[in-house]
Design a protein around this motif. Structure first.
Motif, PDB file in Angstrom:
ATOM      1  N   GLU A 168     -26.068 -46.102 -42.099  1.00  0.00           N
ATOM      2  CA  GLU A 168     -26.737 -47.162 -42.846  1.00  0.00           C
ATOM      3  C   GLU A 168     -25.914 -47.520 -44.082  1.00  0.00           C
ATOM      4  N   HIS A 169     -26.163 -48.719 -44.623  1.00  0.00           N
ATOM      5  CA  HIS A 169     -25.503 -49.118 -45.865  1.00  0.00           C
ATOM      6  C   HIS A 169     -26.466 -48.919 -47.026  1.00  0.00           C
ATOM      7  N   TYR A 170     -25.969 -48.257 -48.087  1.00  0.00           N
ATOM      8  CA  TYR A 170     -26.805 -48.034 -49.261  1.00  0.00           C
ATOM      9  C   TYR A 170     -26.841 -49.307 -50.096  1.00  0.00           C
ATOM     10  N   GLY A 171     -28.044 -49.790 -50.380  1.00  0.00           N
ATOM     11  CA  GLY A 171     -28.211 -51.065 -51.055  1.00  0.00           C
ATOM     12  C   GLY A 171     -28.014 -51.028 -52.554  1.00  0.00           C
ATOM     13  N   GLY A 172     -27.697 -49.876 -53.115  1.00  0.00           N
ATOM     14  CA  GLY A 172     -27.450 -49.787 -54.545  1.00  0.00           C
ATOM     15  C   GLY A 172     -26.012 -50.145 -54.902  1.00  0.00           C
ATOM     16  N   ARG A 173     -25.647 -49.850 -56.171  1.00  0.00           N
ATOM     17  CA  ARG A 173     -24.312 -50.223 -56.650  1.00  0.00           C
ATOM     18  C   ARG A 173     -23.781 -49.121 -57.554  1.00  0.00           C
ATOM     19  N   VAL A 174     -22.595 -48.611 -57.249  1.00  0.00           N
ATOM     20  CA  VAL A 174     -21.948 -47.608 -58.081  1.00  0.00           C
ATOM     21  C   VAL A 174     -21.248 -48.298 -59.248  1.00  0.00           C
ATOM     22  N   LEU A 175     -21.458 -47.770 -60.446  1.00  0.00           N
ATOM     23  CA  LEU A 175     -20.849 -48.327 -61.646  1.00  0.00           C
ATOM     24  C   LEU A 175     -19.601 -47.556 -62.070  1.00  0.00           C
ATOM     25  N   ASP A 176     -19.623 -46.237 -61.881  1.00  0.00           N
ATOM     26  CA  ASP A 176     -18.503 -45.422 -62.319  1.00  0.00           C
ATOM     27  C   ASP A 176     -18.560 -44.083 -61.592  1.00  0.00           C
ATOM     28  N   ALA A 177     -17.393 -43.476 -61.399  1.00  0.00           N
ATOM     29  CA  ALA A 177     -17.315 -42.157 -60.776  1.00  0.00           C
ATOM     30  C   ALA A 177     -16.098 -41.439 -61.330  1.00  0.00           C
ATOM     31  N   ALA A 178     -16.238 -40.123 -61.558  1.00  0.00           N
ATOM     32  CA  ALA A 178     -15.135 -39.337 -62.110  1.00  0.00           C
ATOM     33  C   ALA A 178     -15.377 -37.873 -61.814  1.00  0.00           C
ATOM     34  N   VAL A 179     -14.290 -37.101 -61.775  1.00  0.00           N
ATOM     35  CA  VAL A 179     -14.379 -35.652 -61.706  1.00  0.00           C
ATOM     36  C   VAL A 179     -13.662 -35.126 -62.943  1.00  0.00           C
ATOM     37  N   GLY A 180     -14.417 -34.527 -63.851  1.00  0.00           N
ATOM     38  CA  GLY A 180     -13.855 -34.184 -65.142  1.00  0.00           C
ATOM     39  C   GLY A 180     -13.428 -35.444 -65.864  1.00  0.00           C
ATOM     40  N   ASP A 181     -12.172 -35.494 -66.303  1.00  0.00           N
ATOM     41  CA  ASP A 181     -11.629 -36.678 -66.975  1.00  0.00           C
ATOM     42  C   ASP A 181     -10.877 -37.595 -66.017  1.00  0.00           C
ATOM     43  N   LEU A 182     -10.909 -37.293 -64.728  1.00  0.00           N
ATOM     44  CA  LEU A 182     -10.156 -38.067 -63.751  1.00  0.00           C
ATOM     45  C   LEU A 182     -11.046 -39.128 -63.117  1.00  0.00           C
ATOM     46  N   PRO A 183     -10.695 -40.410 -63.256  1.00  0.00           N
ATOM     47  CA  PRO A 183     -11.513 -41.459 -62.645  1.00  0.00           C
ATOM     48  C   PRO A 183     -11.386 -41.445 -61.127  1.00  0.00           C
ATOM     49  N   LEU A 184     -12.477 -41.833 -60.457  1.00  0.00           N
ATOM     50  CA  LEU A 184     -12.509 -41.895 -58.997  1.00  0.00           C
ATOM     51  C   LEU A 184     -12.908 -43.308 -58.583  1.00  0.00           C
ATOM     52  N   PRO A 185     -11.991 -44.262 -58.675  1.00  0.00           N
ATOM     53  CA  PRO A 185     -12.320 -45.644 -58.316  1.00  0.00           C
ATOM     54  C   PRO A 185     -12.464 -45.805 -56.803  1.00  0.00           C
ATOM     55  N   SER A 186     -12.941 -46.957 -56.403  1.00  0.00           N
ATOM     56  CA  SER A 186     -13.136 -47.233 -54.982  1.00  0.00           C
ATOM     57  C   SER A 186     -11.843 -47.793 -54.386  1.00  0.00           C
ATOM     58  N   ARG A 187     -10.822 -46.964 -54.406  1.00  0.00           N
ATOM     59  CA  ARG A 187      -9.506 -47.312 -53.860  1.00  0.00           C
ATOM     60  C   ARG A 187      -8.672 -46.029 -53.832  1.00  0.00           C
ATOM     61  N   ARG A 188      -7.404 -46.169 -53.552  1.00  0.00           N
ATOM     62  CA  ARG A 188      -6.522 -45.003 -53.565  1.00  0.00           C
ATOM     63  C   ARG A 188      -6.515 -44.376 -54.961  1.00  0.00           C
ATOM     64  N   LEU A 189      -6.664 -43.053 -55.005  1.00  0.00           N
ATOM     65  CA  LEU A 189      -6.708 -42.369 -56.287  1.00  0.00           C
ATOM     66  C   LEU A 189      -5.295 -42.185 -56.834  1.00  0.00           C
ATOM     67  N   ALA A 190      -5.161 -42.350 -58.141  1.00  0.00           N
ATOM     68  CA  ALA A 190      -3.837 -42.336 -58.763  1.00  0.00           C
ATOM     69  C   ALA A 190      -3.184 -40.965 -58.690  1.00  0.00           C
ATOM     70  N   ASP A 191      -3.970 -39.895 -58.785  1.00  0.00           N
ATOM     71  CA  ASP A 191      -3.406 -38.537 -58.802  1.00  0.00           C
ATOM     72  C   ASP A 191      -4.238 -37.648 -57.893  1.00  0.00           C
ATOM     73  N   SER A 192      -3.938 -37.663 -56.603  1.00  0.00           N
ATOM     74  CA  SER A 192      -4.696 -36.875 -55.636  1.00  0.00           C
ATOM     75  C   SER A 192      -4.550 -35.379 -55.898  1.00  0.00           C
ATOM     76  N   ASP A 193      -3.381 -34.958 -56.352  1.00  0.00           N
ATOM     77  CA  ASP A 193      -3.168 -33.529 -56.609  1.00  0.00           C
ATOM     78  C   ASP A 193      -4.096 -33.028 -57.706  1.00  0.00           C
ATOM     79  N   ALA A 194      -4.242 -33.806 -58.771  1.00  0.00           N
ATOM     80  CA  ALA A 194      -5.122 -33.403 -59.867  1.00  0.00           C
ATOM     81  C   ALA A 194      -6.582 -33.411 -59.429  1.00  0.00           C
ATOM     82  N   VAL A 195      -6.955 -34.402 -58.634  1.00  0.00           N
ATOM     83  CA  VAL A 195      -8.335 -34.462 -58.127  1.00  0.00           C
ATOM     84  C   VAL A 195      -8.615 -33.271 -57.230  1.00  0.00           C
TER      85      VAL A 195
END
Length: 418
Positions: A168-195
């Motif tokens: 199913e598709h979730y009808g809500g909307r994500v505003l922001d995501a991060a693990v610690g100080d590392l951002p987790l945008p909806s695309r390729r992550l800049a530093d996969s090793d750190a994540v």
């Protein structure tokens, strides 16, 4: 001709399991000639062997040629594979044919060697019981290790409320995501090793969103996938439940992996409300927080180990809990089958409890619950009771029948040489 009732039941069970449409299955394509196919190929191999073992046992129990169970098992398997060609979600595979036939051969072998293990002398029975108990605890320890997290060394991608054809598709909307100080945008992550390092250390993962309506089925809110299109982390909603999945070692060896679910975790969160999700590692599992309300799921326990072979997302959590307890009963029943003396039974019960206390801490499972202790001890009792029933019904004649058959065959060969 006498009808072999147990064999008929076994064939009926095989048809019932294999000849119904399977949602999300199929699509084997060019992989139909492989032996271990798909993301859960090893689990399928093991299940195929186990599925046909009762048929081989039933055919061997009926007597006749030693190769008859193998031939009949292979014929039944071939029938299944041909019929699956026209069934949605099913793949016909020569690998399945091989494993099914091997399962029938294994079942026949167990019955034809019954003279060795059905009613052994007391000393040998004690050794059998100890080996079975050690095997049961070893399976749980191995399963716990397989259910521990695995963060592969690949390129990671964040996904906010993605759309998948089988979910199913979730009808809500994500505003922001991060693990610690590392951002987790909806695309390729800049530093996969750190994540990857942060996830392995259990650093808190944060997802801030606007809630959608409760979905009618499983719907992803936030995911991490890698460049091989493998699911690394999944946080989703199922009606008002919150679902967590992460890649485990079992997935690396092509076994299945169960999910963790917080029943009612999204209860009271209305469409349009702020939705603040927090995930962090805890002893024996993970803690989830929804809008400041924390829930620390027990994580995987010994009852979840069977999920590395088969996990159905559509099953109710209550049913999965019951099946998990039944699996513990079955797992420990062989150890009880060979118990002969009360002192041996007391030692087996003590060893079972000690193992269920020690194994989770050693392999990262959550603490064993009282219900799981009771199920394992009940398995010892069920095994002992089954032995008494089998003896009353003349189960020892299985072994004698196999021995008689072997003696008759040897005598026939001697007479032919003469």
């Amino acid at each position: 001709m006498r009808i072999n009732g147990p064999a008929v039941v076994a064939v009926g069970a095989i048809f019932a399991v294999t000849l119904v449409p399977a949602p999300g299955g199929g699509g084997g394509g060019d992989a139909v000639f492989c032996l271990i196919c798909g993301e859960r190929g090893l689990a399928d191999v093991i299940l195929n062997v186990l599925l046909f073992a009762p048929l081989g046992a039933a055919l061997a129990r009926g007597g006749g040629s030693a190769v008859r169970p193998v031939l009949v098992g292979g014929l039944v398997s071939l029938t299944v594979e041909v019929l699956q060609i026209g069934i949605s979600g099913r793949d016909a595979s020569p690998g399945d044919l091989l494993m099914n036939t091997l399962g029938a051969a294994l079942g026949a072998f167990v019955v034809r060697t019954a003279g060795v293990w059905v009613d052994p002398p007391p000393r040998r029975a004690r050794k059998f019981s100890a080996a079975a108990l050690g095997g049961a605890l070893g399976v749980l320890a191995l399963g716990g290790w397989l259910l521990s997290p695995s963060w592969p060394d690949t390129v990671y991608y964040g996904q906010w409320t993605p759309e998948f054809g089988n979910l199913e598709h979730y009808g809500g909307r994500v505003l922001d995501a991060a693990v610690g100080d590392l951002p987790l945008p909806s695309r390729r992550l800049a530093d996969s090793d750190a994540v990857r390092e942060a996830l392995a250390r259990g650093v808190e993962l944060r997802v801030d969103a606007i809630a959608g309506p409760p979905p009618a089925g499983l719907a992803p809110i936030f995911n991490i996938y890698d460049d091989r299109q493998r699911e690394i982390l999944f946080i989703g909603a199922y009606f008002e439940d919150l679902v967590l999945r992460y890649r485990t070692r079992s997935a690396e060896v092509r076994l299945d992996r169960p999910e963790l679910r917080w029943i009612g975790g999204l209860e009271g969160v209305a469409e349009g409300d702020p939705l603040r999700l927090r995930l962090r590692r805890s002893e024996g599992g993970y803690c989830l927080e929804v809008n400041g309300v924390e829930h620390c799921p027990p994580g995987y326990t010994v009852r979840d180990v069977w999920g590395v072979l088969y996990f159905a997302e559509s099953e109710a959590p209550e049913l999965r809990d019951i099946l998990g307890l039944c699996w513990l009963v079955i797992l420990f029943a062989p150890a009880g089958f060979w118990l002969r003396r009360r002192r041996d039974a007391a030692v087996a019960c003590a060893a079972t409890c000690a193992g269920l206390l020690a194994a989770p801490a050693a392999v990262g499972l959550a603490t064993t619950s009282p219900a799981e202790f009771a199920a394992a001890l009940a398995g010892l009792g069920v095994g002992a009771a089954f032995r008494r029933v089998a003896q009353a019904m003349g189960a020892g004649s299985i072994g004698r029948r196999a021995d008689d058959a072997a003696s008759t065959s040897a005598a026939t060969q001697r007479s032919m040489r003469a």
